[in-house]
Design a protein around this motif. Structure first.
Motif, PDB file in Angstrom:
ATOM      1  N   ARG A  56      51.225  66.266  -4.175  1.00  0.00           N
ATOM      2  CA  ARG A  56      50.365  67.237  -4.875  1.00  0.00           C
ATOM      3  C   ARG A  56      51.201  68.279  -5.609  1.00  0.00           C
ATOM      4  NH1 ARG A  56      46.135  68.887  -0.202  1.00  0.00           N
ATOM      5  NH2 ARG A  56      46.862  70.892  -0.893  1.00  0.00           N
ATOM      6  N   GLN A  57      52.239  68.770  -4.957  1.00  0.00           N
ATOM      7  CA  GLN A  57      53.055  69.811  -5.583  1.00  0.00           C
ATOM      8  C   GLN A  57      53.848  69.248  -6.759  1.00  0.00           C
ATOM      9  OE1 GLN A  57      55.658  71.973  -2.978  1.00  0.00           O
ATOM     10  NE2 GLN A  57      55.614  73.766  -4.312  1.00  0.00           N
ATOM     11  N   GLY A  60      51.900  68.895  -9.960  1.00  0.00           N
ATOM     12  CA  GLY A  60      51.561  70.086 -10.726  1.00  0.00           C
ATOM     13  C   GLY A  60      50.597  71.033 -10.057  1.00  0.00           C
ATOM     14  N   GLN A  61      50.117  70.719  -8.867  1.00  0.00           N
ATOM     15  CA  GLN A  61      49.217  71.640  -8.175  1.00  0.00           C
ATOM     16  C   GLN A  61      50.054  72.738  -7.532  1.00  0.00           C
ATOM     17  OE1 GLN A  61      46.807  69.892  -5.093  1.00  0.00           O
ATOM     18  NE2 GLN A  61      45.175  71.372  -5.404  1.00  0.00           N
ATOM     19  N   PRO A  62      49.898  73.978  -7.991  1.00  0.00           N
ATOM     20  CA  PRO A  62      50.792  75.049  -7.530  1.00  0.00           C
ATOM     21  C   PRO A  62      50.385  75.614  -6.171  1.00  0.00           C
ATOM     22  CG  PRO A  62      49.221  75.940  -9.074  1.00  0.00           C
ATOM     23  CD  PRO A  62      48.952  74.454  -9.003  1.00  0.00           C
ATOM     24  N   LEU A  63      51.373  76.162  -5.500  1.00  0.00           N
ATOM     25  CA  LEU A  63      51.133  76.929  -4.277  1.00  0.00           C
ATOM     26  C   LEU A  63      50.802  78.367  -4.685  1.00  0.00           C
ATOM     27  CD1 LEU A  63      54.204  75.781  -2.188  1.00  0.00           C
ATOM     28  CD2 LEU A  63      51.841  75.227  -1.691  1.00  0.00           C
ATOM     29  N   ASN A  64      49.906  79.008  -3.948  1.00  0.00           N
ATOM     30  CA  ASN A  64      49.614  80.412  -4.214  1.00  0.00           C
ATOM     31  C   ASN A  64      50.503  81.342  -3.400  1.00  0.00           C
ATOM     32  OD1 ASN A  64      47.650  80.180  -6.189  1.00  0.00           O
ATOM     33  ND2 ASN A  64      46.052  79.790  -4.684  1.00  0.00           N
ATOM     34  N   GLY A  67      56.847  78.940  -1.643  1.00  0.00           N
ATOM     35  CA  GLY A  67      57.118  77.554  -1.292  1.00  0.00           C
ATOM     36  C   GLY A  67      57.970  77.418  -0.046  1.00  0.00           C
ATOM     37  N   TRP A  71      56.821  75.089   3.173  1.00  0.00           N
ATOM     38  CA  TRP A  71      57.636  73.975   3.637  1.00  0.00           C
ATOM     39  C   TRP A  71      58.301  74.280   4.973  1.00  0.00           C
ATOM     40  CZ3 TRP A  71      56.391  69.464   2.148  1.00  0.00           C
ATOM     41  CH2 TRP A  71      55.775  69.309   0.910  1.00  0.00           C
ATOM     42  N   TRP A 118      48.708  77.640   0.584  1.00  0.00           N
ATOM     43  CA  TRP A 118      48.461  76.739  -0.536  1.00  0.00           C
ATOM     44  C   TRP A 118      47.383  77.290  -1.474  1.00  0.00           C
ATOM     45  CZ3 TRP A 118      51.014  72.037  -1.376  1.00  0.00           C
ATOM     46  CH2 TRP A 118      50.608  71.380  -2.553  1.00  0.00           C
TER      47      TRP A 118
END
Length: 122
Positions: A56-57, A60-64, A67, A71, A118
């Protein structure tokens, strides 16, 4: 914050693992195979979750959130079941089932925190 299917699937697996291990604590005098298998199911879920999160990352789906924090939670969550099973393998008493029981709720709390990182806060 969004609690998606990943969170709910992990919650169901974590709760079932917890219940299995608690019952085995009352019934068995040594680590039960069912307890170890339930924790293995939690670990398998986490491996799939980590792979899906990476996919997902990278898609292109960003973390809010940060990172490194997300992780860090993923890696720590992956280590918790391994340590618990190692403990159960070395401690052949009834209480090793209780140590295994702690894995489920711990992972559910960590999954919730990963969801917050996320998707962001409320």
């Amino acid at each position: 914050m969004i609690l998606d299917g990943w969170f709910w699937a992990g919650t169901v697996i974590g709760v079932l693992s917890f219940l299995t291990c608690v019952v085995m604590t009352a019934v068995r005098r040594h680590p039960a195979d069912s307890s170890i298998l339930s924790v293995a199911a939690v670990e398998l879920f986490l491996l799939v979750y980590a792979g899906a999160a990476a996919f997902r990352q990278l898609g292109g789906q960003p973390l809010n959130g940060p990172g490194w924090e997300f992780w860090g939670y993923v890696l720590t969550a992956l280590i918790v079941p391994v340590v618990a099973v190692g403990w159960a393998a070395s401690d052949k008493t009834r209480w090793s089932n209780l140590v295994l029981a702690v894995v489920g709720p711990t992972i559910v709390v960590m999954l919730h925190r990963m969801q917050v990182i996320w998707f962001g806060q409320w």
